[in-house]
Structure formats: structure tokens, C-alpha cells
Scaffold this motif. Structure first.
Motif, PDB file in Angstrom:
ATOM      1  N   TRP A 161       0.827  -1.207   0.000  1.00  0.00           N
ATOM      2  CA  TRP A 161       0.000   0.000   0.000  1.00  0.00           C
ATOM      3  C   TRP A 161       0.859   1.253   0.000  1.00  0.00           C
ATOM      4  O   TRP A 161       1.850   1.327   0.737  1.00  0.00           O
ATOM      5  N   LEU A 162       0.454   2.243  -0.788  1.00  0.00           N
ATOM      6  CA  LEU A 162       1.001   3.586  -0.655  1.00  0.00           C
ATOM      7  C   LEU A 162       0.090   4.311   0.313  1.00  0.00           C
ATOM      8  O   LEU A 162      -1.122   4.437   0.072  1.00  0.00           O
ATOM      9  N   VAL A 163       0.649   4.785   1.411  1.00  0.00           N
ATOM     10  CA  VAL A 163      -0.143   5.341   2.500  1.00  0.00           C
ATOM     11  C   VAL A 163       0.252   6.796   2.728  1.00  0.00           C
ATOM     12  O   VAL A 163       1.440   7.143   2.705  1.00  0.00           O
ATOM     13  N   ALA A 164      -0.741   7.634   2.963  1.00  0.00           N
ATOM     14  CA  ALA A 164      -0.516   9.041   3.303  1.00  0.00           C
ATOM     15  C   ALA A 164      -0.721   9.244   4.796  1.00  0.00           C
ATOM     16  O   ALA A 164      -1.702   8.775   5.365  1.00  0.00           O
ATOM     17  N   ASP A 165       0.208   9.927   5.412  1.00  0.00           N
ATOM     18  CA  ASP A 165       0.098  10.258   6.830  1.00  0.00           C
ATOM     19  C   ASP A 165       0.520  11.718   6.980  1.00  0.00           C
ATOM     20  O   ASP A 165       1.694  12.047   6.864  1.00  0.00           O
ATOM     21  N   THR A 170       4.354   6.821   2.453  1.00  0.00           N
ATOM     22  CA  THR A 170       5.188   5.677   2.793  1.00  0.00           C
ATOM     23  C   THR A 170       4.570   4.430   2.195  1.00  0.00           C
ATOM     24  O   THR A 170       3.376   4.413   1.852  1.00  0.00           O
ATOM     25  N   LEU A 171       5.344   3.375   2.077  1.00  0.00           N
ATOM     26  CA  LEU A 171       4.864   2.085   1.596  1.00  0.00           C
ATOM     27  C   LEU A 171       4.730   1.129   2.769  1.00  0.00           C
ATOM     28  O   LEU A 171       5.610   1.054   3.626  1.00  0.00           O
ATOM     29  N   PHE A 181      -6.056   0.820   6.115  1.00  0.00           N
ATOM     30  CA  PHE A 181      -7.391   1.376   6.336  1.00  0.00           C
ATOM     31  C   PHE A 181      -8.070   0.739   7.542  1.00  0.00           C
ATOM     32  O   PHE A 181      -8.753   1.418   8.315  1.00  0.00           O
ATOM     33  N   ALA A 182      -7.882  -0.557   7.719  1.00  0.00           N
ATOM     34  CA  ALA A 182      -8.536  -1.261   8.815  1.00  0.00           C
ATOM     35  C   ALA A 182      -8.108  -0.725  10.176  1.00  0.00           C
ATOM     36  O   ALA A 182      -8.818  -0.926  11.171  1.00  0.00           O
ATOM     37  N   HIS A 183      -6.982  -0.022  10.219  1.00  0.00           N
ATOM     38  CA  HIS A 183      -6.441   0.464  11.486  1.00  0.00           C
ATOM     39  C   HIS A 183      -6.330   1.989  11.492  1.00  0.00           C
ATOM     40  O   HIS A 183      -5.530   2.552  12.237  1.00  0.00           O
ATOM     41  N   GLY A 184      -7.139   2.656  10.661  1.00  0.00           N
ATOM     42  CA  GLY A 184      -7.189   4.107  10.677  1.00  0.00           C
ATOM     43  C   GLY A 184      -6.276   4.795   9.700  1.00  0.00           C
ATOM     44  O   GLY A 184      -6.173   6.020   9.704  1.00  0.00           O
ATOM     45  N   GLY A 185      -5.586   4.049   8.836  1.00  0.00           N
ATOM     46  CA  GLY A 185      -4.674   4.638   7.867  1.00  0.00           C
ATOM     47  C   GLY A 185      -5.382   5.084   6.599  1.00  0.00           C
ATOM     48  O   GLY A 185      -6.567   4.815   6.390  1.00  0.00           O
ATOM     49  N   GLN A 186      -4.639   5.755   5.737  1.00  0.00           N
ATOM     50  CA  GLN A 186      -5.187   6.308   4.502  1.00  0.00           C
ATOM     51  C   GLN A 186      -4.417   5.756   3.290  1.00  0.00           C
ATOM     52  O   GLN A 186      -3.481   6.364   2.806  1.00  0.00           O
ATOM     53  N   PRO A 187      -4.800   4.591   2.775  1.00  0.00           N
ATOM     54  CA  PRO A 187      -4.126   4.055   1.592  1.00  0.00           C
ATOM     55  C   PRO A 187      -4.541   4.800   0.326  1.00  0.00           C
ATOM     56  O   PRO A 187      -5.718   5.084   0.113  1.00  0.00           O
ATOM     57  N   LEU A 188      -3.558   5.095  -0.514  1.00  0.00           N
ATOM     58  CA  LEU A 188      -3.812   5.768  -1.792  1.00  0.00           C
ATOM     59  C   LEU A 188      -3.900   4.782  -2.939  1.00  0.00           C
ATOM     60  O   LEU A 188      -4.625   5.007  -3.896  1.00  0.00           O
ATOM     61  N   PHE A 189      -3.118   3.725  -2.883  1.00  0.00           N
ATOM     62  CA  PHE A 189      -3.315   2.601  -3.785  1.00  0.00           C
ATOM     63  C   PHE A 189      -2.884   1.331  -3.079  1.00  0.00           C
ATOM     64  O   PHE A 189      -2.150   1.364  -2.090  1.00  0.00           O
ATOM     65  N   GLY A 190      -3.373   0.202  -3.583  1.00  0.00           N
ATOM     66  CA  GLY A 190      -2.991  -1.095  -3.056  1.00  0.00           C
ATOM     67  C   GLY A 190      -2.669  -2.035  -4.197  1.00  0.00           C
ATOM     68  O   GLY A 190      -3.445  -2.150  -5.150  1.00  0.00           O
ATOM     69  N   ILE A 191      -1.517  -2.685  -4.129  1.00  0.00           N
ATOM     70  CA  ILE A 191      -1.121  -3.659  -5.138  1.00  0.00           C
ATOM     71  C   ILE A 191      -1.300  -5.050  -4.548  1.00  0.00           C
ATOM     72  O   ILE A 191      -0.677  -5.396  -3.542  1.00  0.00           O
ATOM     73  N   ASP A 192      -2.157  -5.823  -5.154  1.00  0.00           N
ATOM     74  CA  ASP A 192      -2.468  -7.179  -4.692  1.00  0.00           C
ATOM     75  C   ASP A 192      -1.317  -8.106  -5.067  1.00  0.00           C
ATOM     76  O   ASP A 192      -0.980  -8.246  -6.245  1.00  0.00           O
ATOM     77  N   VAL A 193      -0.708  -8.749  -4.080  1.00  0.00           N
ATOM     78  CA  VAL A 193       0.357  -9.708  -4.371  1.00  0.00           C
ATOM     79  C   VAL A 193      -0.026 -11.121  -3.942  1.00  0.00           C
ATOM     80  O   VAL A 193       0.843 -11.972  -3.711  1.00  0.00           O
ATOM     81  N   TRP A 194      -1.333 -11.375  -3.830  1.00  0.00           N
ATOM     82  CA  TRP A 194      -1.775 -12.763  -3.780  1.00  0.00           C
ATOM     83  C   TRP A 194      -1.494 -13.382  -5.157  1.00  0.00           C
ATOM     84  O   TRP A 194      -1.567 -12.707  -6.184  1.00  0.00           O
TER      85      TRP A 194
END
Length: 229
Positions: A161-165, A170-171, A181-194
Motif C-alpha cells: 500500500w502507498l499510505v498518506a500520513d 510511505t509504503l 485502512f482497517a487500522h485508521g490509515g489512509q491508503p492511496l493505492f494497493g497492489i495485490d500480491v496474492w
């Protein structure tokens, strides 16, 4: 995610983050359960060759759908049933309700994931987003390199995740269904690596997948909107 969902979230940090996350096309869903998978906002072949049509079909039509189906079964007859998807993610994380969180988290993660690839955005970050990326990573190429490296550090299945604080970027790598997001963060994008996100196209070459996605698929206008730029 719409503003109504944001205002209903528990925790001030989660509310602030949710108010900026998501774009209109995938926000047109019922505000609470039964939870409905948003329509794919492009044709299945729109992301090729970086992500092939067969991968999109399986990823969206099988995996993403399965999270919503499982969540609806688990939420039925519980307090989760009357919550928004965003609320369920936050509340089940707080309660350490892994069974519900795994399904709700992945449903939410994938909503954000598909929206960030809507074709037609700028090829490079602009404005405030570009400035923030420059400060944190040097330039767009530096962000691509750092994201690819971060993906390699996620053991097994998960996300980068690219996260804004407070405007700083930060990544963050997470395992399985977890997200900032589940813990109050602000993700700007998420790259699925499943593996289901890339194995048909890249086999075990996760880094090649992440690099291709970052270089050719991210709609930087969507990411900028999530930052509030």
C-alpha cells in the motif's frame, strides 16, 4: 466509498482516511448489507497486457465475488448486517473477528484495487501527489522501484500500500486481508500480491507483475483524488 460511509466509521483516524478514499464509479452500492460487489469499472481485457483478461475474469468474477458471498453468510443475523462494508472492516478488526474480517477486508481491498485501474488517467502523478512522491521517493521511477522491492518483502499472500500520513507518503506491506485502512490509515493505492492476481500472466515473477502494474496501469488521477490533491 461515499461520505456517508466515512462518517459512520468508528475512530477519528478512520473517518478522516475514509473521507478521501474511493472514487464514484465503485461507490454506487447499498450502504449496508446484504453487501453487493460493485460492477467492474472496465472491460475484462482493458488492463492487458499487464494484467490479462483471463486473470481479471477469475480475480474479479471468482475471488472478489467469493469474498462478498462469504461475508453475507457470516454477517446475516449479526450486528454486522446493518453496517456499511467500511464499518465492518474497522469493527471486525477492532474485535479481532478474523472470520468476518478476512472476507470484509478482502472485499474492501478489491473495491479500491479495481477503481485505481480505471483507464484514461494521466500516465504520471501531478500536482500535490507528484510533489509528495518526489519528497518520499525521488520521482515516479523511484516509487516504482520502492513498491516493487516492498512487494518482494511480503511473505506469502498480501498487499503493498502507498499510505498518506499528514501528507507524507510511505509504503506498507500487509498480510492476507489486512490493510492500513482497517487500522485508521489512509491508503492511496494497493497492489495485490496474492498469487491469484498475477500467476496466470507472470507465474512466480511477482516483481515483474508489480513493475508492469505500476508503470502502465495506475490511474494517477484516482490516486490524487484519494490524497485530496
Amino acid at each position: 466509498m461515499n461520505r456517508r460511509e466515512a462518517l459512520m466509521l468508528g475512530g477519528a483516524a478512520a473517518v478522516a482516511a475514509a473521507a478521501r478514499i474511493g472514487a464514484p464509479a465503485m461507490a454506487q452500492t447499498a450502504p449496508s448489507g446484504p453487501f453487493k460487489q460493485p460492477p467492474l469499472p472496465f472491460k475484462e481485457d482493458a488492463l492487458a497486457p499487464a494484467i490479462g483478461a483471463e486473470t481479471v475474469g477469475l480475480h474479479y468474477g471468482k475471488h472478489h465475488k467469493a469474498y462478498f458471498d462469504a461475508l453475507n453468510k457470516l454477517a446475516a443475523g449479526t450486528p454486522y448486517e446493518s453496517m456499511t462494508l467500511a464499518e465492518v472492516v474497522v469493527k471486525s478488526a477492532e474485535a479481532k473477528d478474523a472470520a468476518v474480517f478476512n472476507q470484509a477486508g478482502q472485499a474492501w481491498n478489491h473495491n479500491l484495487y479495481w477503481e485505481q485501474f480505471v483507464p484514461g488517467g494521466p500516465k504520471a502523478p501531478q500536482g500535490r501527489l507528484a510533489d509528495a512522491i518526489g519528497e518520499a521517493f525521488g520521482d515516479q521511477a523511484g516509487l516504482v522501484k520502492a513498491t516493487t522491492e516492498a512487494a518482494g518483502k511480503v511473505f506469502g499472500s498480501g498487499w503493498v500500500w502507498l499510505v498518506a500520513d499528514a501528507g507524507k507518503l510511505t509504503l506498507v506491506g500487509t498480510s492476507n486481508a489486512d490493510s492500513p485502512f482497517a487500522h485508521g490509515g489512509q491508503p492511496l493505492f494497493g497492489i495485490d500480491v496474492w498469487e491469484h492476481a498475477y500467476y496466470l500472466d507472470y507465474q512466480n515473477r511477482r516483481a515483474d507483475h508489480v513493475k508492469a502494474v505500476m508503470e502502465s496501469l495506475v490511474n494517477w488521477s484516482v490516486v490524487s483524488d484519494r490524497l485530496g490533491a
